[in-house]
Design a protein around this motif. Structure first.
Motif, mmCIF file in Angstrom:
data_model
loop_
_atom_site.group_PDB
_atom_site.id
_atom_site.type_symbol
_atom_site.label_atom_id
_atom_site.label_comp_id
_atom_site.label_asym_id
_atom_site.label_seq_id
_atom_site.Cartn_x
_atom_site.Cartn_y
_atom_site.Cartn_z
ATOM 1 N N SER A 166 10.414 -7.533 -4.945
ATOM 2 C CA SER A 166 10.401 -7.713 -3.493
ATOM 3 C C SER A 166 11.177 -8.963 -3.134
ATOM 4 O O SER A 166 11.324 -9.890 -3.935
ATOM 5 C CB SER A 166 8.966 -7.815 -2.983
ATOM 6 O OG SER A 166 8.261 -8.830 -3.657
ATOM 7 N N LEU A 167 11.680 -8.990 -1.910
ATOM 8 C CA LEU A 167 12.417 -10.158 -1.440
ATOM 9 C C LEU A 167 11.442 -11.269 -1.085
ATOM 10 O O LEU A 167 10.402 -11.025 -0.472
ATOM 11 C CB LEU A 167 13.267 -9.812 -0.218
ATOM 12 C CG LEU A 167 14.664 -9.256 -0.504
ATOM 13 C CD1 LEU A 167 14.578 -7.887 -1.142
ATOM 14 C CD2 LEU A 167 15.491 -9.212 0.766
ATOM 15 N N GLU A 168 11.792 -12.480 -1.466
ATOM 16 C CA GLU A 168 10.943 -13.626 -1.166
ATOM 17 C C GLU A 168 10.772 -13.766 0.347
ATOM 18 O O GLU A 168 11.729 -13.742 1.103
ATOM 19 C CB GLU A 168 11.555 -14.897 -1.748
ATOM 20 C CG GLU A 168 10.662 -16.110 -1.633
ATOM 21 C CD GLU A 168 11.248 -17.330 -2.329
ATOM 22 O OE1 GLU A 168 10.682 -18.416 -2.152
ATOM 23 O OE2 GLU A 168 12.262 -17.188 -3.039
ATOM 24 N N GLY A 169 9.543 -13.875 0.759
ATOM 25 C CA GLY A 169 9.255 -14.013 2.176
ATOM 26 C C GLY A 169 9.069 -12.696 2.903
ATOM 27 O O GLY A 169 8.673 -12.674 4.061
ATOM 28 N N ASN A 170 9.357 -11.587 2.222
ATOM 29 C CA ASN A 170 9.164 -10.278 2.843
ATOM 30 C C ASN A 170 7.965 -9.614 2.187
ATOM 31 O O ASN A 170 8.078 -8.981 1.144
ATOM 32 C CB ASN A 170 10.419 -9.414 2.671
ATOM 33 C CG ASN A 170 10.318 -8.118 3.449
ATOM 34 O OD1 ASN A 170 9.235 -7.645 3.776
ATOM 35 N ND2 ASN A 170 11.465 -7.527 3.744
ATOM 36 N N ASP A 171 6.796 -9.781 2.789
ATOM 37 C CA ASP A 171 5.570 -9.282 2.173
ATOM 38 C C ASP A 171 4.947 -8.140 2.962
ATOM 39 O O ASP A 171 3.745 -7.914 2.923
ATOM 40 C CB ASP A 171 4.556 -10.412 1.995
ATOM 41 C CG ASP A 171 4.222 -11.092 3.320
ATOM 42 O OD1 ASP A 171 4.836 -10.732 4.332
ATOM 43 O OD2 ASP A 171 3.348 -11.976 3.318
ATOM 44 N N LEU A 172 5.770 -7.396 3.702
ATOM 45 C CA LEU A 172 5.271 -6.265 4.478
ATOM 46 C C LEU A 172 4.502 -5.286 3.593
ATOM 47 O O LEU A 172 3.464 -4.753 3.985
ATOM 48 C CB LEU A 172 6.439 -5.541 5.156
ATOM 49 C CG LEU A 172 6.094 -4.293 5.972
ATOM 50 C CD1 LEU A 172 5.157 -4.634 7.122
ATOM 51 C CD2 LEU A 172 7.362 -3.622 6.488
ATOM 52 N N PHE A 173 4.996 -5.069 2.388
ATOM 53 C CA PHE A 173 4.342 -4.154 1.456
ATOM 54 C C PHE A 173 3.767 -4.894 0.246
ATOM 55 O O PHE A 173 3.479 -4.298 -0.784
ATOM 56 C CB PHE A 173 5.322 -3.074 1.000
ATOM 57 C CG PHE A 173 5.897 -2.301 2.151
ATOM 58 C CD1 PHE A 173 5.100 -1.496 2.948
ATOM 59 C CD2 PHE A 173 7.244 -2.392 2.457
ATOM 60 C CE1 PHE A 173 5.619 -0.797 4.018
ATOM 61 C CE2 PHE A 173 7.780 -1.694 3.525
ATOM 62 C CZ PHE A 173 6.966 -0.899 4.303
ATOM 63 N N ILE A 186 2.838 2.774 -7.948
ATOM 64 C CA ILE A 186 1.856 3.474 -7.117
ATOM 65 C C ILE A 186 1.368 2.569 -5.986
ATOM 66 O O ILE A 186 1.170 3.017 -4.847
ATOM 67 C CB ILE A 186 0.668 3.964 -7.963
ATOM 68 C CG1 ILE A 186 1.131 5.048 -8.950
ATOM 69 C CG2 ILE A 186 -0.462 4.489 -7.075
ATOM 70 C CD1 ILE A 186 1.692 6.300 -8.292
ATOM 71 N N LYS A 187 1.222 1.292 -6.264
ATOM 72 C CA LYS A 187 0.761 0.355 -5.229
ATOM 73 C C LYS A 187 1.753 0.273 -4.076
ATOM 74 O O LYS A 187 1.368 0.300 -2.902
ATOM 75 C CB LYS A 187 0.547 -1.042 -5.834
ATOM 76 C CG LYS A 187 -0.670 -1.152 -6.739
ATOM 77 C CD LYS A 187 -0.776 -2.562 -7.295
ATOM 78 C CE LYS A 187 -1.949 -2.694 -8.261
ATOM 79 N NZ LYS A 187 -2.013 -4.053 -8.857
ATOM 80 N N ILE A 188 3.046 0.163 -4.396
ATOM 81 C CA ILE A 188 4.026 0.054 -3.305
ATOM 82 C C ILE A 188 4.208 1.392 -2.604
ATOM 83 O O ILE A 188 4.412 1.452 -1.383
ATOM 84 C CB ILE A 188 5.375 -0.529 -3.794
ATOM 85 C CG1 ILE A 188 6.224 -0.897 -2.574
ATOM 86 C CG2 ILE A 188 6.118 0.433 -4.710
ATOM 87 C CD1 ILE A 188 7.448 -1.713 -2.896
ATOM 88 N N LEU A 189 4.096 2.495 -3.352
ATOM 89 C CA LEU A 189 4.155 3.809 -2.714
ATOM 90 C C LEU A 189 3.020 3.951 -1.705
ATOM 91 O O LEU A 189 3.230 4.399 -0.571
ATOM 92 C CB LEU A 189 4.075 4.915 -3.769
ATOM 93 C CG LEU A 189 4.065 6.347 -3.239
ATOM 94 C CD1 LEU A 189 5.347 6.667 -2.474
ATOM 95 C CD2 LEU A 189 3.863 7.344 -4.391
ATOM 96 N N ALA A 190 1.822 3.544 -2.103
ATOM 97 C CA ALA A 190 0.673 3.606 -1.198
ATOM 98 C C ALA A 190 0.891 2.743 0.034
ATOM 99 O O ALA A 190 0.585 3.156 1.166
ATOM 100 C CB ALA A 190 -0.590 3.168 -1.940
ATOM 101 N N SER A 191 1.452 1.552 -0.160
ATOM 102 C CA SER A 191 1.680 0.646 0.968
ATOM 103 C C SER A 191 2.694 1.212 1.954
ATOM 104 O O SER A 191 2.530 1.073 3.173
ATOM 105 C CB SER A 191 2.162 -0.717 0.468
ATOM 106 O OG SER A 191 1.171 -1.363 -0.297
ATOM 107 N N THR A 192 3.730 1.869 1.437
ATOM 108 C CA THR A 192 4.732 2.445 2.336
ATOM 109 C C THR A 192 4.171 3.643 3.088
ATOM 110 O O THR A 192 4.470 3.836 4.274
ATOM 111 C CB THR A 192 6.016 2.853 1.578
ATOM 112 O OG1 THR A 192 5.690 3.796 0.545
ATOM 113 C CG2 THR A 192 6.685 1.648 0.956
#
Length: 216
Positions: A131-138, A203-209
């Motif tokens: 993930s990009l630093e500072g981008n914690d949307l997911f 799976i965690k990021i898939l769930a978040s999206t």
């Protein structure tokens, strides 16, 4: 209860693999029974869009018979326009891996995504997703899997890039999201192999999206 519709699987992507991954992601989100998911065929998409589901997940490329001399596709411009209109009016859309592949660059669908698949190297490689630093949307993301490394072209100025990919073949964007009219669009490039699809961190990021596009 949020309603999700999913189109999964194609010639190069066994439906069973993406179904297993989707079910794992939904199980993370369904501890409070807040999502239901219906898996459909492409012939049903316009009818299902008319029912205004909260989100649609696409893990399927446009080509129906990619190895044949005369290749047929399923997404007509009428379908592409119906998808764009559905999202514009408040729907959610997750274009996942092959959901980015082989669709017309000039279609209403691809323009809505603000990015598209260009190519992947023939040989699979260890791909690191971060993930990009500072981008914690997911949430913060950092994992490595053997994968088909998707290289994509993205309109970075008009979307929110949240995930990058890196392998011996180079660097690319792996995830981006934006609002489209009243709706939400998210694009996610991993994963191709069965092992990558069920990787815990993926799976965690898939769930978040899924949670984001469905407004859960």
């Amino acid at each position: 209860m949020k309603r999700i519709v999913a189109l999964l699987g194609d010639y190069y992507h066994p439906k069973e693999w993406s179904t297993a991954a989707l079910n794992m992601a939904l199980s993370l989100l369904n501890k409070e029974e807040k999502l239901e998911c219906k898996i459909i065929e492409t012939s049903q998409i316009q009818e299902e869009l008319s029912k205004k589901p909260d989100a649609v997940i696409l893990f399927k490329e446009d080509r129906l018979n990619p190895t044949d001399e005369n290749v047929e596709t399923w997404m007509t411009e009428d379908v592409a326009e119906a998808i764009a209109q559905y999202v514009n009016q408040g729907g959610g859309w997750l274009a996942w891996h092959s959901g980015l592949a082989s669709y017309s660059i000039e279609s209403s669908y691809t323009k809505m995504l603000k990015g598209h698949f260009e190519y992947h190297p023939v040989k699979h490689a260890q791909v690191k997703y971060t993930s990009l630093e500072g981008n914690d949307l997911f949430g913060p993301v950092s994992f490595e899997i053997l994968d088909e490394h998707y290289f994509v072209k993205v309109d970075e100025e008009n979307t929110n890039v949240f995930l990058k990919s890196q392998s011996v073949d180079g660097n690319s964007i792996a995830g981006w999201s934006h609002h489209y009219g009243e709706g939400r669009v998210c694009c996610l490039t991993p994963a191709h192999n069965q092992e990558g699809l069920v990787h815990e961190e993926f799976i965690k990021i898939l769930a978040s999206t899924i949670e984001w596009v469905s407004g859960t």
